[in-house]
Design a protein around this motif. Structure first.
Motif, PDB file in Angstrom:
ATOM      1  N   LYS A 255      15.311  -8.934  -2.680  1.00  0.00           N
ATOM      2  CA  LYS A 255      14.286  -9.031  -3.727  1.00  0.00           C
ATOM      3  C   LYS A 255      13.207 -10.046  -3.374  1.00  0.00           C
ATOM      4  N   GLN A 256      13.378 -10.714  -2.225  1.00  0.00           N
ATOM      5  CA  GLN A 256      12.408 -11.722  -1.791  1.00  0.00           C
ATOM      6  C   GLN A 256      11.043 -11.074  -1.570  1.00  0.00           C
ATOM      7  N   MET A 257      10.031 -11.712  -2.056  1.00  0.00           N
ATOM      8  CA  MET A 257       8.657 -11.226  -1.906  1.00  0.00           C
ATOM      9  C   MET A 257       7.863 -12.294  -1.163  1.00  0.00           C
ATOM     10  N   GLY A 258       6.604 -12.038  -0.966  1.00  0.00           N
ATOM     11  CA  GLY A 258       5.742 -13.010  -0.309  1.00  0.00           C
ATOM     12  C   GLY A 258       5.509 -12.645   1.145  1.00  0.00           C
TER      13      GLY A 258
ATOM     14  N   ALA B 150      -1.878  -9.919   4.866  1.00  0.00           N
ATOM     15  CA  ALA B 150      -0.658 -10.374   5.529  1.00  0.00           C
ATOM     16  C   ALA B 150       0.470  -9.368   5.300  1.00  0.00           C
ATOM     17  N   LEU B 151       1.333  -9.251   6.291  1.00  0.00           N
ATOM     18  CA  LEU B 151       2.536  -8.447   6.144  1.00  0.00           C
ATOM     19  C   LEU B 151       3.475  -9.208   5.213  1.00  0.00           C
ATOM     20  N   CYS B 152       3.988  -8.521   4.196  1.00  0.00           N
ATOM     21  CA  CYS B 152       4.855  -9.159   3.207  1.00  0.00           C
ATOM     22  C   CYS B 152       6.217  -8.477   3.176  1.00  0.00           C
ATOM     23  N   PHE B 153       7.218  -9.239   2.715  1.00  0.00           N
ATOM     24  CA  PHE B 153       8.521  -8.638   2.488  1.00  0.00           C
ATOM     25  C   PHE B 153       8.353  -7.538   1.445  1.00  0.00           C
ATOM     26  N   SER B 154       9.067  -6.458   1.592  1.00  0.00           N
ATOM     27  CA  SER B 154       9.034  -5.257   0.744  1.00  0.00           C
ATOM     28  C   SER B 154       7.894  -4.313   1.096  1.00  0.00           C
ATOM     29  N   ASP B 155       6.990  -4.710   2.011  1.00  0.00           N
ATOM     30  CA  ASP B 155       5.948  -3.775   2.442  1.00  0.00           C
ATOM     31  C   ASP B 155       6.588  -2.598   3.170  1.00  0.00           C
TER      32      ASP B 155
ATOM     33  N   ARG C 223      10.892  -0.225   5.356  1.00  0.00           N
ATOM     34  CA  ARG C 223      10.607  -1.363   4.477  1.00  0.00           C
ATOM     35  C   ARG C 223      10.942  -2.642   5.242  1.00  0.00           C
ATOM     36  N   VAL C 224      10.060  -3.635   5.147  1.00  0.00           N
ATOM     37  CA  VAL C 224      10.280  -4.935   5.781  1.00  0.00           C
ATOM     38  C   VAL C 224      11.117  -5.786   4.835  1.00  0.00           C
TER      39      VAL C 224
ATOM     40  N   GLY D 171      -0.408  -1.856  15.983  1.00  0.00           N
ATOM     41  CA  GLY D 171       0.859  -2.263  15.390  1.00  0.00           C
ATOM     42  C   GLY D 171       1.286  -1.321  14.291  1.00  0.00           C
ATOM     43  N   ALA D 172       1.585  -1.884  13.169  1.00  0.00           N
ATOM     44  CA  ALA D 172       2.113  -1.109  12.056  1.00  0.00           C
ATOM     45  C   ALA D 172       1.015  -0.823  11.051  1.00  0.00           C
ATOM     46  N   ASN D 173       0.979   0.409  10.562  1.00  0.00           N
ATOM     47  CA  ASN D 173       0.137   0.720   9.425  1.00  0.00           C
ATOM     48  C   ASN D 173       0.882   0.178   8.213  1.00  0.00           C
ATOM     49  N   LYS D 174       0.221  -0.640   7.399  1.00  0.00           N
ATOM     50  CA  LYS D 174       0.895  -1.322   6.301  1.00  0.00           C
ATOM     51  C   LYS D 174       0.588  -0.662   4.965  1.00  0.00           C
ATOM     52  N   ILE D 175       1.628  -0.559   4.171  1.00  0.00           N
ATOM     53  CA  ILE D 175       1.505  -0.042   2.816  1.00  0.00           C
ATOM     54  C   ILE D 175       2.118  -1.090   1.914  1.00  0.00           C
ATOM     55  N   GLY D 176       1.400  -1.543   0.903  1.00  0.00           N
ATOM     56  CA  GLY D 176       1.929  -2.567   0.012  1.00  0.00           C
ATOM     57  C   GLY D 176       3.139  -2.075  -0.762  1.00  0.00           C
ATOM     58  N   ALA D 177       3.856  -3.008  -1.378  1.00  0.00           N
ATOM     59  CA  ALA D 177       5.073  -2.679  -2.114  1.00  0.00           C
ATOM     60  C   ALA D 177       4.798  -1.623  -3.187  1.00  0.00           C
ATOM     61  N   GLY D 178       3.599  -1.599  -3.739  1.00  0.00           N
ATOM     62  CA  GLY D 178       3.252  -0.617  -4.750  1.00  0.00           C
ATOM     63  C   GLY D 178       2.828   0.727  -4.179  1.00  0.00           C
ATOM     64  N   GLY D 179       2.731   0.845  -2.851  1.00  0.00           N
ATOM     65  CA  GLY D 179       2.377   2.108  -2.221  1.00  0.00           C
ATOM     66  C   GLY D 179       0.926   2.207  -1.803  1.00  0.00           C
ATOM     67  N   ALA D 180       0.095   1.225  -2.164  1.00  0.00           N
ATOM     68  CA  ALA D 180      -1.324   1.272  -1.800  1.00  0.00           C
ATOM     69  C   ALA D 180      -1.503   0.761  -0.370  1.00  0.00           C
ATOM     70  N   PRO D 181      -2.384   1.395   0.411  1.00  0.00           N
ATOM     71  CA  PRO D 181      -2.631   0.918   1.777  1.00  0.00           C
ATOM     72  C   PRO D 181      -3.164  -0.507   1.769  1.00  0.00           C
TER      73      PRO D 181
END
Length: 144
Positions: free
Chosen positions: A122-125, A20-25, A75-76, A4-14
């Protein structure tokens, strides 16, 4: 094997596989099959089209390189609403001499819709099963 998708957190860290996949990832969409990797990619600034870019492992022409990785990062975000904007566009196409009251009301609806969309961005989570998401191309800021 398809990944699937390689995920990077909102702060840029893998993010790990169990996060879980989060909004802003930020995500990189990649499918691997045998010696091939396929990426969703778009330059997005001058050329608006998205395409799938395929790389073969060990290919001397590309060196297995996809080029500018920023062309492949999205960005999700939650689904945005465009109903009022579409309504205003249709109204403007239909009426050469618009009713100023109706036009003003439609413009206000568009402004409210934009405010709601800005709040949604701006929704997170975590993204939950059944949530509708959009992908925003990170480099251009556009929605494919």
């Amino acid at each position: 094997q398809a990944e699937g998708a390689n995920k990077i957190g909102a702060g840029g860290a893998p993010k790990g596989d169990n996060d879980a996949l989060c909004f802003s990832d930020l995500i990189l969409l990649c499918i691997r099959k045998g010696d091939f990797r396929c990426y969703l990619r778009g330059e997005g600034v001058v050329i608006e089209d998205m395409h799938v870019f395929t790389v073969k492992e060990g290919d001397k022409a590309t060196g297995g390189n996809i080029g500018d990785i920023r062309d492949c990062i999205f960005r999700v975000v939650p689904q945005m609403s465009y109903n009022s904007k579409k309504e205003l566009t249709k109204y403007n196409q239909k009426h050469t001499t618009p009713n100023l009251t109706a036009l003003s009301q439609l413009q206000e609806k568009v402004r409210q819709e934009e405010l709601q969309n800005n709040a949604r961005q701006k929704q997170m989570g975590p993204v939950r099963y059944g949530d509708v998401v959009q992908l925003q191309h990170l480099k251009s800021g556009k929605y494919p």
